[in-house]
Design a protein around this motif. Structure first.
Motif, PDB file in Angstrom:
ATOM      1  N   GLY A  30       0.784  -1.224   0.000  1.00 15.19           N
ATOM      2  CA  GLY A  30       0.000   0.000   0.000  1.00 15.19           C
ATOM      3  C   GLY A  30       0.817   1.275   0.000  1.00 15.19           C
ATOM      4  O   GLY A  30       2.041   1.273  -0.140  1.00 15.19           O
ATOM      5  N   LEU A  31       0.094   2.368   0.157  1.00 15.71           N
ATOM      6  CA  LEU A  31       0.693   3.698   0.069  1.00 15.71           C
ATOM      7  C   LEU A  31       0.623   4.387   1.420  1.00 15.71           C
ATOM      8  O   LEU A  31      -0.450   4.797   1.866  1.00 15.71           O
ATOM      9  N   PRO A  32       1.745   4.531   2.111  1.00 15.12           N
ATOM     10  CA  PRO A  32       1.742   5.206   3.419  1.00 15.12           C
ATOM     11  C   PRO A  32       1.548   6.712   3.265  1.00 15.12           C
ATOM     12  O   PRO A  32       1.690   7.277   2.176  1.00 15.12           O
ATOM     13  N   ASP A  33       1.256   7.356   4.371  1.00 14.90           N
ATOM     14  CA  ASP A  33       1.007   8.805   4.359  1.00 14.90           C
ATOM     15  C   ASP A  33       2.180   9.583   3.773  1.00 14.90           C
ATOM     16  O   ASP A  33       1.992  10.628   3.145  1.00 14.90           O
ATOM     17  N   ALA A  34       3.406   9.073   3.963  1.00 14.24           N
ATOM     18  CA  ALA A  34       4.603   9.815   3.560  1.00 14.24           C
ATOM     19  C   ALA A  34       4.728   9.975   2.052  1.00 14.24           C
ATOM     20  O   ALA A  34       5.519  10.807   1.585  1.00 14.24           O
ATOM     21  N   VAL A  35       3.992   9.190   1.247  1.00 12.77           N
ATOM     22  CA  VAL A  35       4.099   9.311  -0.211  1.00 12.77           C
ATOM     23  C   VAL A  35       2.853   9.944  -0.818  1.00 12.77           C
ATOM     24  O   VAL A  35       2.734  10.068  -2.039  1.00 12.77           O
ATOM     25  N   ILE A  36       1.914  10.369   0.032  1.00 17.17           N
ATOM     26  CA  ILE A  36       0.669  10.983  -0.437  1.00 17.17           C
ATOM     27  C   ILE A  36       0.708  12.475  -0.112  1.00 17.17           C
ATOM     28  O   ILE A  36       1.013  12.865   1.021  1.00 17.17           O
ATOM     29  N   PRO A  37       0.416  13.338  -1.088  1.00 22.18           N
ATOM     30  CA  PRO A  37       0.450  14.779  -0.822  1.00 22.18           C
ATOM     31  C   PRO A  37      -0.504  15.182   0.300  1.00 22.18           C
ATOM     32  O   PRO A  37      -1.596  14.620   0.444  1.00 22.18           O
ATOM     33  N   ALA A  38      -0.060  16.159   1.092  1.00 16.58           N
ATOM     34  CA  ALA A  38      -0.889  16.674   2.176  1.00 16.58           C
ATOM     35  C   ALA A  38      -2.153  17.330   1.634  1.00 16.58           C
ATOM     36  O   ALA A  38      -3.192  17.368   2.311  1.00 16.58           O
ATOM     37  N   GLU A  39      -2.055  17.834   0.431  1.00 17.49           N
ATOM     38  CA  GLU A  39      -3.225  18.394  -0.258  1.00 17.49           C
ATOM     39  C   GLU A  39      -3.030  18.194  -1.742  1.00 17.49           C
ATOM     40  O   GLU A  39      -1.895  18.120  -2.232  1.00 17.49           O
ATOM     41  N   SER A  59      -5.472  12.675   3.549  1.00 19.54           N
ATOM     42  CA  SER A  59      -4.417  13.690   3.488  1.00 19.54           C
ATOM     43  C   SER A  59      -3.129  13.065   4.001  1.00 19.54           C
ATOM     44  O   SER A  59      -3.076  12.610   5.151  1.00 19.54           O
ATOM     45  N   GLY A  60      -2.110  13.039   3.140  1.00 22.24           N
ATOM     46  CA  GLY A  60      -0.838  12.483   3.548  1.00 22.24           C
ATOM     47  C   GLY A  60       0.033  13.523   4.211  1.00 22.24           C
ATOM     48  O   GLY A  60      -0.441  14.586   4.641  1.00 22.24           O
ATOM     49  N   THR A  61       1.320  13.251   4.253  1.00 18.03           N
ATOM     50  CA  THR A  61       2.269  14.168   4.883  1.00 18.03           C
ATOM     51  C   THR A  61       3.312  14.684   3.897  1.00 18.03           C
ATOM     52  O   THR A  61       4.220  15.411   4.294  1.00 18.03           O
ATOM     53  N   LEU A  62       3.192  14.318   2.614  1.00 19.60           N
ATOM     54  CA  LEU A  62       4.156  14.748   1.607  1.00 19.60           C
ATOM     55  C   LEU A  62       3.833  16.171   1.150  1.00 19.60           C
ATOM     56  O   LEU A  62       2.698  16.456   0.753  1.00 19.60           O
ATOM     57  N   ALA A  63       4.834  17.064   1.230  1.00 17.23           N
ATOM     58  CA  ALA A  63       4.638  18.422   0.723  1.00 17.23           C
ATOM     59  C   ALA A  63       4.501  18.359  -0.791  1.00 17.23           C
ATOM     60  O   ALA A  63       5.417  17.931  -1.488  1.00 17.23           O
ATOM     61  N   ALA A  64       3.344  18.798  -1.291  1.00 18.01           N
ATOM     62  CA  ALA A  64       3.045  18.628  -2.717  1.00 18.01           C
ATOM     63  C   ALA A  64       3.854  19.549  -3.608  1.00 18.01           C
ATOM     64  O   ALA A  64       4.058  19.258  -4.782  1.00 18.01           O
ATOM     65  N   GLY A  65       4.327  20.676  -3.073  1.00 20.44           N
ATOM     66  CA  GLY A  65       5.056  21.640  -3.885  1.00 20.44           C
ATOM     67  C   GLY A  65       4.130  22.740  -4.375  1.00 20.44           C
ATOM     68  O   GLY A  65       2.912  22.577  -4.441  1.00 20.44           O
TER      69      GLY A  65
END
Length: 321
Positions: free
Chosen positions: A190-199, A213-219
Motif C-alpha cells: 500500500g501507500l503510506p502517508d509519507a508518499v501521499i500529498p498533504a493536499e 491527506s498524507g504528509t508529503l509536501a506537494a510543492g
C-alpha cells in the motif's frame, strides 16, 4: 544447471520486489527452480472493484518480470522468457553465463533509485531527446508510447476529472482504495502517508484523490512543464497487459536514468467509458494501458521515501527439487 544459477534466479526474484504495482499491491509470486523462475499472479492482492478483469494486476506482474530480467542481465545470465496463455504468467529460463555488461549493471542500479513521486514537477520541461528515449524504451519493451500534444492534454484533464468523480461516487471503489492507502494497510504493501500529498496539487491534469491527506509536501508548482503520454499496444488480452508492464518498467528505468520522473495515472483505464475515450484519442490504433505524467523533479527538495515491500518469504518460494 548449477546451484549458482538457482541462486541467481532467487536474487532476480528478490530484485523484482522493487517493481511498481497498482496501489503498491505487489500482486505477484515467484517460484524458483534449479533452471527456471516462474511468475504467478496473486488474485488475493487484486483490486476487485477498480480492476475486476485483472488488467492492472497483470501489468504490475509484467513490471516485476522486467525487473527480474534486468537483475539477471546485470549478473551476466543470458535467458529466455516464455509467456504462456495462463498460469504461470511467465517462465524465465537461464541459458548460460557470460561476463556482465557494464550497461546492464548500471540499469540494475536504477531499480533501487526508481520510485513514484506525486509532488508537482519543476518548471523545467522534459527535453525532446529524453521523451524520444522513453518512446524507444516502450517499443523495446513490447508496447508503444504516445506523447500527448497540448489539446490532447486538455482532453485528458477532462477525462480524468470524469473518472475521478465516478470513482469517488462509487462507495465500493472508495472502500477498496481506503484498504490500501494511508495508515491502516496490509503490512508491507500500500501507500503510506509519507508518499501521499498533504493536499491535492493545483494542476491542469488532476492527480488521483485517495480520500486521505498524507504528509508529503506537494510543492507550489503546476504541471505546465510536464509531459503526458499514453502507454498503449495492439491488443487487449492478458498477455498484452503483461507486456505493457514490461514496457512500463523499461520506460521508468530510462526516465530515471535521464533524471525524469514518472507518475502513473491509472484511473482513466479503470473505467470503460474513459478507456474508450483514450482509445479514440489514439485514433483507434491501439488499446491504452496507462497514462504517464513525465516531468523533472524539483532538485531543491527531497523526494518521497520508497514505498514498503512485502518480505521475500511472502512472494518467493524455493521449489523442492
Amino acid at each position: 544447471m548449477t546451484d549458482t544459477a538457482r541462486e541467481a534466479l532467487a536474487r532476480a526474484a528478490d530484485a523484482a520486489r522493487l517493481a511498481p504495482s497498482i496501489h503498491n499491491t505487489q500482486p505477484w509470486r515467484w517460484v524458483v527452480h534449479a533452471d527456471r523462475l516462474e511468475l504467478f499472479a496473486v488474485p488475493d492482492r487484486q483490486l476487485r472493484e477498480q480492476d475486476p478483469d485483472g488488467r492492472l494486476m497483470r501489468l504490475s506482474c509484467g513490471a516485476a518480470l522486467h525487473h527480474a530480467r534486468v537483475a539477471l542481465a546485470a549478473e551476466g545470465w543470458l535467458h529466455d522468457v516464455e509467456r504462456p496463455a495462463g498460469e504461470p504468467l511467465a517462465v524465465i529460463r537461464v541459458e548460460r553465463h557470460e561476463p556482465a555488461d557494464p550497461r546492464a549493471m548500471q540499469r540494475f542500479q536504477l531499480l533501487h533509485v526508481r520510485h513514484t513521486d506525486r509532488r508537482t514537477v519543476s518548471d523545467e520541461p522534459v527535453p525532446q531527446g529524453v521523451r524520444q528515449a522513453l518512446v524507444d524504451a516502450a517499443r523495446q519493451g513490447g508496447a508503444r508510447l504516445h506523447v500527448l500534444h497540448r489539446d490532447e492534454v486538455l482532453q485528458l484533464a477532462v477525462m480524468i476529472e470524469h473518472a475521478g468523480a465516478a470513482q469517488q461516487g462509487d462507495e465500493r471503489m472508495s472502500t477498496e482504495t481506503a484498504q490500501w492507502v494511508g495508515g491502516d494497510r496490509p503490512a508491507g504493501t500500500g501507500l503510506p502517508d509519507a508518499v501521499i500529498p498533504a493536499e491535492l496539487p493545483l494542476t491542469t491534469v488532476a492527480e488521483r484523490d485517495f480520500g486521505v491527506s498524507g504528509t508529503l509536501a506537494a510543492g507550489a508548482g503546476h504541471d505546465t512543464a510536464a509531459s503526458y503520454a499514453v502507454l498503449y499496444g495492439d491488443g487487449d488480452e492478458a498477455l498484452d497487459w503483461l507486456r505493457a508492464g514490461e514496457a512500463l518498467s523499461a520506460v521508468w528505468l530510462a526516465a530515471t536514468e535521464h533524471g525524469a520522473t514518472v507518475l502513473p495515472l491509472s484511473s482513466p483505464v479503470e473505467l470503460v467509458f474513459t478507456r474508450q475515450a483514450l482509445r479514440r484519442m489514439l485514433s483507434d490504433t491501439g488499446y491504452p494501458y496507462l497514462v504517464l505524467r513525465l516531468g523533472i523533479a524539483d532538485a531543491d527538495h527531497a523526494g518521497p521515501p520508497h514505498t514498503p515491500r512485502l518480505p521475500a518469504e511472502q512472494v518467493i518460494e524455493l521449489a523442492d527439487e
